[in-house]
Design a protein around this motif. Structure first.
Motif, PDB file in Angstrom:
ATOM      1  N   ARG A   1      -4.941  -0.034   7.574  1.00 41.55           N
ATOM      2  CA  ARG A   1      -4.242   1.116   6.968  1.00 41.55           C
ATOM      3  C   ARG A   1      -5.230   1.807   6.036  1.00 41.55           C
ATOM      4  O   ARG A   1      -5.336   1.471   4.860  1.00 41.55           O
ATOM      5  CB  ARG A   1      -2.991   0.634   6.237  1.00 41.55           C
TER       6      ARG A   1
ATOM      7  N   ILE B   1       3.512   5.899  12.598  1.00 36.30           N
ATOM      8  CA  ILE B   1       4.750   5.127  12.670  1.00 36.30           C
ATOM      9  C   ILE B   1       5.071   4.453  11.343  1.00 36.30           C
ATOM     10  O   ILE B   1       4.201   3.869  10.707  1.00 36.30           O
ATOM     11  CB  ILE B   1       4.623   4.099  13.805  1.00 36.30           C
TER      12      ILE B   1
ATOM     13  N   ASP C   1       0.805  -1.207   0.000  1.00 35.75           N
ATOM     14  CA  ASP C   1       0.000   0.000   0.000  1.00 35.75           C
ATOM     15  C   ASP C   1       0.853   1.280   0.000  1.00 35.75           C
ATOM     16  O   ASP C   1       1.833   1.373   0.719  1.00 35.75           O
ATOM     17  CB  ASP C   1      -0.833   0.001   1.279  1.00 35.75           C
TER      18      ASP C   1
ATOM     19  N   ASP D   1      -5.145   2.571  18.803  1.00 40.74           N
ATOM     20  CA  ASP D   1      -3.818   2.060  18.454  1.00 40.74           C
ATOM     21  C   ASP D   1      -3.151   1.350  19.616  1.00 40.74           C
ATOM     22  O   ASP D   1      -2.349   0.451  19.426  1.00 40.74           O
ATOM     23  CB  ASP D   1      -2.942   3.213  17.948  1.00 40.74           C
ATOM     24  N   SER D   2      -3.490   1.761  20.836  1.00 38.62           N
ATOM     25  CA  SER D   2      -2.899   1.090  21.990  1.00 38.62           C
ATOM     26  C   SER D   2      -3.396  -0.345  22.072  1.00 38.62           C
ATOM     27  O   SER D   2      -2.627  -1.277  22.315  1.00 38.62           O
ATOM     28  CB  SER D   2      -3.269   1.815  23.281  1.00 38.62           C
TER      29      SER D   2
ATOM     30  N   VAL E   1       5.800  -3.682  14.414  1.00 35.96           N
ATOM     31  CA  VAL E   1       5.881  -2.644  15.442  1.00 35.96           C
ATOM     32  C   VAL E   1       4.498  -2.155  15.859  1.00 35.96           C
ATOM     33  O   VAL E   1       4.164  -2.126  17.043  1.00 35.96           O
ATOM     34  CB  VAL E   1       6.717  -1.431  14.960  1.00 35.96           C
ATOM     35  N   LYS E   2       3.708  -1.787  14.844  1.00 36.74           N
ATOM     36  CA  LYS E   2       2.460  -1.108  15.173  1.00 36.74           C
ATOM     37  C   LYS E   2       1.406  -2.074  15.718  1.00 36.74           C
ATOM     38  O   LYS E   2       0.631  -1.721  16.596  1.00 36.74           O
ATOM     39  CB  LYS E   2       1.928  -0.416  13.912  1.00 36.74           C
TER      40      LYS E   2
ATOM     41  N   PHE F   1       6.397   5.970  18.823  1.00 32.39           N
ATOM     42  CA  PHE F   1       5.106   5.282  18.821  1.00 32.39           C
ATOM     43  C   PHE F   1       4.951   4.428  20.078  1.00 32.39           C
ATOM     44  O   PHE F   1       3.900   4.416  20.707  1.00 32.39           O
ATOM     45  CB  PHE F   1       4.984   4.407  17.577  1.00 32.39           C
TER      46      PHE F   1
ATOM     47  N   ASP G   1      -2.441   4.938   0.969  1.00 36.12           N
ATOM     48  CA  ASP G   1      -3.176   5.050   2.225  1.00 36.12           C
ATOM     49  C   ASP G   1      -3.140   6.477   2.727  1.00 36.12           C
ATOM     50  O   ASP G   1      -2.333   7.298   2.269  1.00 36.12           O
ATOM     51  CB  ASP G   1      -2.574   4.114   3.269  1.00 36.12           C
TER      52      ASP G   1
ATOM     53  N   LYS H   1       0.467  -5.619  17.562  1.00 34.74           N
ATOM     54  CA  LYS H   1       0.974  -6.714  18.395  1.00 34.74           C
ATOM     55  C   LYS H   1      -0.211  -7.352  19.077  1.00 34.74           C
ATOM     56  O   LYS H   1      -1.162  -6.660  19.456  1.00 34.74           O
ATOM     57  CB  LYS H   1       1.933  -6.152  19.448  1.00 34.74           C
TER      58      LYS H   1
ATOM     59  N   THR I   1       1.808   6.052  22.249  1.00 33.81           N
ATOM     60  CA  THR I   1       1.170   5.294  21.180  1.00 33.81           C
ATOM     61  C   THR I   1       0.063   6.074  20.482  1.00 33.81           C
ATOM     62  O   THR I   1      -0.008   6.118  19.261  1.00 33.81           O
ATOM     63  CB  THR I   1       0.599   4.000  21.744  1.00 33.81           C
TER      64      THR I   1
ATOM     65  N   ASN J   1      -1.792  -2.388  19.598  1.00 37.94           N
ATOM     66  CA  ASN J   1      -0.378  -2.600  19.911  1.00 37.94           C
ATOM     67  C   ASN J   1      -0.211  -3.590  21.076  1.00 37.94           C
ATOM     68  O   ASN J   1       0.888  -3.779  21.571  1.00 37.94           O
ATOM     69  CB  ASN J   1       0.278  -1.270  20.255  1.00 37.94           C
TER      70      ASN J   1
ATOM     71  N   VAL K   1     -11.876   7.416  10.377  1.00 34.80           N
ATOM     72  CA  VAL K   1     -10.431   7.320  10.549  1.00 34.80           C
ATOM     73  C   VAL K   1     -10.063   7.307  12.022  1.00 34.80           C
ATOM     74  O   VAL K   1      -9.159   6.600  12.461  1.00 34.80           O
ATOM     75  CB  VAL K   1      -9.734   8.508   9.842  1.00 34.80           C
TER      76      VAL K   1
END
Lengths: 867, 389
Positions: free
Chosen positions: B271, A736, A668, B146-147, B218-219, A726, A671, B221, A730, B150, B141
């Motif tokens: 994404r 990120i 992608d 995100d936490s 990373v982003k 990040f 985005d 988990k 976060t 993650n 959006v």
């Protein structure tokens, strides 16, 4: 603390009784302190430690912009309304507020220091530093002694010795004072006078001369004489006057000396100095007795007294022996005529408002090249009635332009914020040839009345030069107000005296000249300097640069923010009008605060299209500013259109390039986050290039700021989009990896390159075409600058008027002082005459009531002696 | 020099005041430094014919070849696209897209045959494309945590407010919460090669390596990712699946490294796209290791869209689109596409950049000529003209 105390007093509802009496004991400080009267310390500082924060914040939020952003920030706290996080407005607002607060605090501390210095300032010994009085005593030939003796005796100056050795001279004209002072410095100190005698200290020895007669000055005679008897009983007539007059009355034996002196006089006149010829004649007792008798008869005659006296004077003032000539340098500061000439070239209209009397004012007008002999006519308005003034003004106007209408054409318009302000503008009228206008205070009082002021303005604006003399401080301010109101012009008032304060405050820009006139003008002004000639640097160089920088700054600022906003507008069509931002929130926060702040700061500190010397060379570079050409409504619309174009490019090129495309590994890239990064990088690069195009003067600092900001952008972006940020914050840094994943793609860079080029190319082409087809004066000078060497510095050669009048004596003297010094009137207390301030002339002449403490001998008087 | 002439006169008018204590107050005279006197050395470029005209020609000459290169590259990329929304009655997917005709006990599959005219070499990328789908809507959006994604345990149990109204269901926290996760694409696409000799061979599709490395590692988990013998079912205990999902997040894939929050289909979906028409990488068709054969030879193929049927038994009473067998786009006039594409150094097929570069280059060159003419006709006359005083 007094402030706080009174504040609490009001808070507690204490009612203040009107104060009727105060108890004070002279020189008893401790007793007086028990009453807690306000002390007389000057306090101009605004804050103390306690009041600083609330008061400063209150003042800052009174500014519309700050209040607006506060309102925005409050809105952003409401999640239903805001499309952005709270920090996007809060961070910049705090930053601006804290910077301003630091500045205010700093200013206030400085003011407090000034207060402190002024509160000392009340010391009687507070005098100017330069005590070094050059005491050059000429020894030698009797002619030289006679020369200075004449200067010490033949005048109408009043001495005032308040203290031993501290002489104050009051002279009717600056020249007189200068000459007496010169004599004093050469060892012939004029000490005191009575109606019958003059006391002079000659080379340290006191000599009292008996004053037998003063043959007063008038405009026809153009000379004055005194007849004195020395202690030895020698009778002498001393005469000084316009050279042509004196030369007619010389003894034939002086022929050789006359030739030499004549040559000197021509030189002096060429340099613009005011010259006098000095001569003397020894008289014998019998002739004198008889003359005196006749003089007495003539002066008591009932008919034709003046004529008879003139005849008598004529009789005695002949066969004179020439002593030499004096030349007095103009009291004008260095470079005044040049400055005025420069300002006139820059299309700045100059009006002189002076308290001096008409002759002096006219004389100065001539010497600083405002009044010129090639002017068609110089109108003098000196009527004593409103009708008279009206008639004189109308006549002058008709003479200048016979077709001029009776009524002035006044254009009514609206201006200002939301067009709330009504304006009336009197139109300029066309005149052939140059004219001058001199108006005295009395007439000005009538002319400033409601029904005549437009007539005055019309007539005055048609003249090249306007001189108002004998003007009161209030009238000075009124004249400024008049021009401000009906010409919509930006006014600048410059002056050095306390009586210029009102004018300095009334004008848009007030300039104080620091000098011998005290500090009032300086303290109430926006700018102050020591010399009038610095005005041309202030206006033609710094003022022009400042305007240029301000306009560039504004245009750039509007451009970058309009573009930024318009891009969102276009994006709205693609995000369901949901107010989604195109850019990362952090980018929005830092865009104005960091990424584009320093380069434009560098531009507004350093930019100069033309350097100072070329600015002096071409004063007409100043005119675009007067016409508001660099930033007007038109320029604003142009700026908006440019922004619109740029934003279209900045949105649709990335849109088209990223539409349905993928990375070179198939993943992608279309985005939201990658697109945001691409769009913001494009925007920032375009803004940097645009700024570079606007920058005309690339110092190392500018380079550093531009490249540094770009580098800073990438550094900050990579940091914010890094794993570490990040993992620690976060939810604050969700982008990120975006930078790493999209900025390694060739098509991203190709898009950035294309976007930048498309934004910049039309601008370059347009500017180039303009330079080719319709170059402005700036373009021409810049072109010249490239091909030619720097112009030489402004010449300090005294290119003064080549005057046909060799002596300016007649212009600074008036009749009647001779009678005064021989009458007993002056022994009574004469009210101290404050010297009226002159608009252009700032070095105070010696005539004023001031101790003779400064060095004068080397600069001011120039004595020419017979060899 | 201006400044030096000032220096000579500096003493005049500058008053040095002496206080009663004999101390001299500091003079206000500005320092005579290049910075304070605005005399810093500087480069002062101006727009002259000597710089502007060559710049235009050079840009023109550089842009046109780049544009041609880009255009050729883009043209060499092979791309095939098929719409399987099933809007027309004639479309094979029409039935599955209609909720009324669907019987929940049988899977709904539609088969779309297509013909590739050219062989596709090296890796072929398979995308699903959606149109008129506003993944960039502001509130959409924002609707994620995100936490939580993650692997944060607290956020797993207490999703962020941003996820509302998809944060809790039946008083249980939703994992993954938010509107984005809730609307995840869930059609299953399968490809078959129809051999010339009549057999139908399923093409192997790789679902690993379709997400960004940073996202995968990373982003996103799974909660308790570091622990040994991690049991996703246990970790997600106490949470509930998003309303529209048929399966909980820990059943997205059989492979442990592709399950839970780190499922690549899920990551790709999360994404969000910048524009309402977008494509997302679905699968990769790896080129055969021998390298002699094209990855997808010329011939007939079949796309089979299988709509997931394993629905939990107790659902269905509250949300209408759960009654839909397929990923529903018809309610907002959306379209669904399947795209097969090869790639190049400049990414996927997009002729825009090439055309734009060629156009801009030509315009530049043309402008250069125009400016040259203008300069030739007017420039010299104006610049050599004297400045009237």
């Amino acid at each position: 603390m007094g402030l706080v105390a009174s504040f609490f007093g009001q808070l507690c509802g204490k009612e203040k009784k009107p104060e009727e009496e105060r108890h004070l004991r002279a020189n008893d400080r401790s007793f007086n302190l028990t009453y807690r009267y306000a002390n007389n310390a000057i306090k101009t500082s605004k804050y103390n430690i306690l009041t600083f924060l609330p008061r400063n914040l209150f003042e800052q939020f009174q500014r519309l912009a700050n209040a607006y952003f506060l309102f925005l920030m409050i809105l952003q706290v409401i999640p239903q309304v805001s499309s952005l996080s709270w920090f996007t407005t809060a961070v910049p607002l705090m930053f601006v507020l804290s910077i301003t607060a630091v500045k205010d605090a700093n200013d206030d501390i400085k003011t407090e220091k000034v207060d402190f210095s002024w509160n000392q300032l009340a010391d009687p010994k507070f005098v100017f530093h330069d005590h070094s009085l050059l005491e050059t005593v000429k020894q030698g030939n009797p002619d030289a002694q006679a020369f200075f003796r004449l200067l010490a005796l033949c005048h109408t100056v009043m001495p005032d010795e308040k203290k031993e050795g501290e002489l104050y001279y009051q002279a009717q004209s600056p020249d007189e004072g200068a000459l007496v002072t010169a004599a004093r410095n050469f060892g012939f100190v004029f000490r005191s006078r009575t109606p019958e005698s003059i006391t002079v200290i000659e080379m340290g020895k006191q000599v009292i001369y008996e004053l037998l007669a003063v043959l007063d000055f008038n405009n026809v005679r153009k000379r004055m004489s005194v007849i004195v008897r020395s202690p030895e009983g020698k009778l002498t007539l001393f005469c000084k006057g316009a050279d042509t007059i004196i030369f007619e009355r010389l003894h034939p034996s002086c022929k050789k000396l006359v030739e030499v002196t004549n040559k000197h006089l021509s030189e002096y006149a060429g340099e613009g100095l005011r010259t006098l010829a000095l001569a003397y004649k020894d008289l014998d007792e019998s002739f004198m007795d008889e003359w005196k008798q006749r003089h007495h008869e003539a002066s008591t005659a009932l008919v034709e007294r003046e004529e008879k006296l003139d005849e008598l004077y004529e009789e005695i003032e002949k066969d004179l022996l020439l002593l030499g000539a004096t030349a007095v340098e103009d009291k004008l500061q260095d470079g005044v005529p040049q400055t005025i000439e420069q300002l006139a070239k820059a299309d700045i209209k100059i009006w002189v408002l002076t308290g001096d009397k008409q002759e002096t004012a006219e004389n100065i007008g001539y010497s600083c090249n405002m009044l010129r002999e090639e002017m068609k006519e110089i109108f003098i308005v000196a009527a004593n009635t409103a009708e008279g003034v009206k008639e004189e003004l109308e006549n002058a106007r008709r003479k200048m332009s016979s077709s001029s209408a009776d009524k002035p054409s006044v254009i009514k318009a609206r201006a200002g914020l939301f067009w709330l302000q009504k304006t009336e503008t009197v139109q300029d009228e066309k005149v052939d040839g140059e004219y001058g206008l001199v108006i005295n205070g009395h007439s000005l009082a009538f002319a400033l009345e409601k029904d005549l002021q437009l007539e005055l303005l019309r007539t005055a604006c048609m003249c090249q030069t306007v001189i108002c003399c004998r003007v009161t401080p209030l009238q000075k301010a009124q004249v400024v107000q008049l021009v401000k109101k009906y010409k919509q012009a930006v006014t600048l008032a410059i002056g050095d005296g306390a009586n210029d304060v009102s004018m300095i405050k009334a004008a848009h820009i007030g300039v104080g000249i620091s000098g011998q006139e005290g500090m009032q003008a300086v303290l109430s002004s926006d700018f102050s300097f020591a010399q009038f000639r610095y005005l041309q640097r202030l206006l033609l160089v710094h003022g022009r640069w400042s305007y240029l920088r301000m306009c560039k700054f504004l245009q750039y600022f509007f451009y970058k923010n309009f573009t930024f906003t318009f891009v969102h507008f276009w994006y709205a069509f693609f995000c369901g009008f949901s107010a989604q931002t195109v850019y990362d929130e952090w980018f929005i926060t830092l865009y104005n605060l960091m990424y584009t702040a320093l380069p434009v700061l560098g531009l507004s500190i350093f930019d100069q299209d033309v350097n100072d010397r070329w600015s002096f060379q071409y004063p007409q570079l100043y005119t675009p500013g007067q016409l508001n050409q660099y930033f007007s409504k038109k320029a604003f619309v142009r700026c908006m259109m440019k922004s619109c174009y740029s934003s279209l490019i900045l949105f649709f090129i990335p849109w088209a390039a990223m539409h349905d495309t993928v990375r070179d590994d198939g993943k992608d890239i279309a985005d939201y986050q990658s697109f945001a990064l691409l769009a913001q990088t494009c925007l920032l690069i375009v803004m940097s290039i645009q700024l570079s195009l606007d920058t005309h003067y690339w110092t190392a600092v500018n380079q550093f700021f531009v490249w540094g900001s770009l580098a800073g952008y990438f550094a900050i972006t990579f940091t914010m989009y890094s794993n570490g940020m990040f993992l620690i914050f976060t939810s604050a840094f969700p982008f990120i990896g975006t930078a790493r994943n999209s900025l390694n793609q060739p098509n991203v860079w190709l898009t950035i390159f294309l976007t930048s080029l498309l934004c910049i190319l039309p601008v370059v082409a347009f500017r180039f075409i303009l330079i080719q087809l319709r170059p402005t004066i700036n373009d021409k000078v810049r072109h010249k600058m490239r091909n030619e060497a720097l112009p030489a510095t402004t010449k300090h050669v005294h290119v003064r008027r080549i005057s046909t009048r060799r002596s300016g004596y007649a212009f600074s003297h008036s009749q009647g002082y001779g009678d005064l010094v021989t009458s007993r009137k002056f022994l009574l207390k004469i009210p101290v005459r404050t010297r009226p301030a002159l608009f252009t002339e700032t070095d105070s002449p010696l005539a004023q009531n001031q101790p003779q403490h400064y060095r004068t001998i080397t600069e001011e008087p120039e004595g020419s002696q017979s060899p | 020099m201006m400044a030096s002439s000032y220096n000579a006169k500096d003493e005049d008018g500058h008053i040095t005041v002496t206080g009663p204590g004999g101390g001299t107050l500091r003079s206000k005279k500005p320092e005579n430094t290049a910075f304070k006197q605005q005399r810093l050395p500087a480069w002062q470029p101006i727009l002259t014919a000597g710089t502007v005209l060559p710049a235009f020609f050079i840009i023109g000459l550089i842009f046109i070849p780049i544009g041609i290169g880009l255009y050729v590259t883009s043209n060499n990329i092979k791309e095939f696209e098929v719409d399987y929304t099933g809007v027309d009655m004639s479309s094979p997917c029409f039935n599955c897209s209609q909720n009324f005709s669907w019987n929940s006990t049988t899977p709904c599959t539609c088969t779309i045959p297509f013909f590739l005219e050219q062989p596709y070499e090296s890796n072929v990328f398979m995308y699903y494309g959606l149109s008129n789908f506003y993944q960039n809507h502001r509130r959409y959006v924002k609707s994620r945590d995100d936490s939580q994604l993650n692997g944060d345990m607290t956020s797993l149990k207490e999703p962020s407010k941003e996820c509302e109204p998809y944060a809790y269901h039946d008083n249980k926290p939703i994992a993954p919460c938010g509107a984005i996760a809730n609307s995840m694409f869930n059609d299953t696409l399968e490809l078959f090669y129809n051999d010339p000799n009549g057999t139908k061979v399923q093409i192997p599709l790789t679902n690993i390596g379709i997400a960004w490395w940073t996202d995968k590692h990373v982003k996103f988990k799974n909660p308790g990712a570091g622990e040994a013998n991690q049991n996703l079912t246990a970790v997600f205990q106490g949470t509930t699946k998003p309303l529209n999902w048929r399966r909980p997040v820990y059943e997205l894939d059989a492979a442990a490294n592709n399950d839970g929050f780190i499922n690549e289909d899920f990551i790709v979906w999360m994404r969000t796209a910048a524009l309402p028409t977008f494509r997302k990488l679905y699968r990769i068709i790896k080129s055969p290791s021998n390298g002699m054969m094209p990855t997808m030879p010329r011939g007939n193929y079949t796309l089979e869209v299988v709509y997931i049927t394993t629905m939990s038994k107790n659902l269905g009473q509250n949300l209408f689109n759960q009654l839909n067998p397929d990923y529903p786009v018809r309610s907002f006039e959306g379209r669904k596409r399947m795209i097969l594409s090869t790639i190049s150094w400049m990414g996927g097929k997009n002729p825009f950049l090439g055309i734009a570069y060629i156009t801009v280059g030509s315009v530049c060159f043309f402008l250069g000529v125009v400016l040259l003419i203008i300069h030739h006709k007017c420039g010299n006359r104006n610049n050599s003209a004297d400045i009237s005083n």
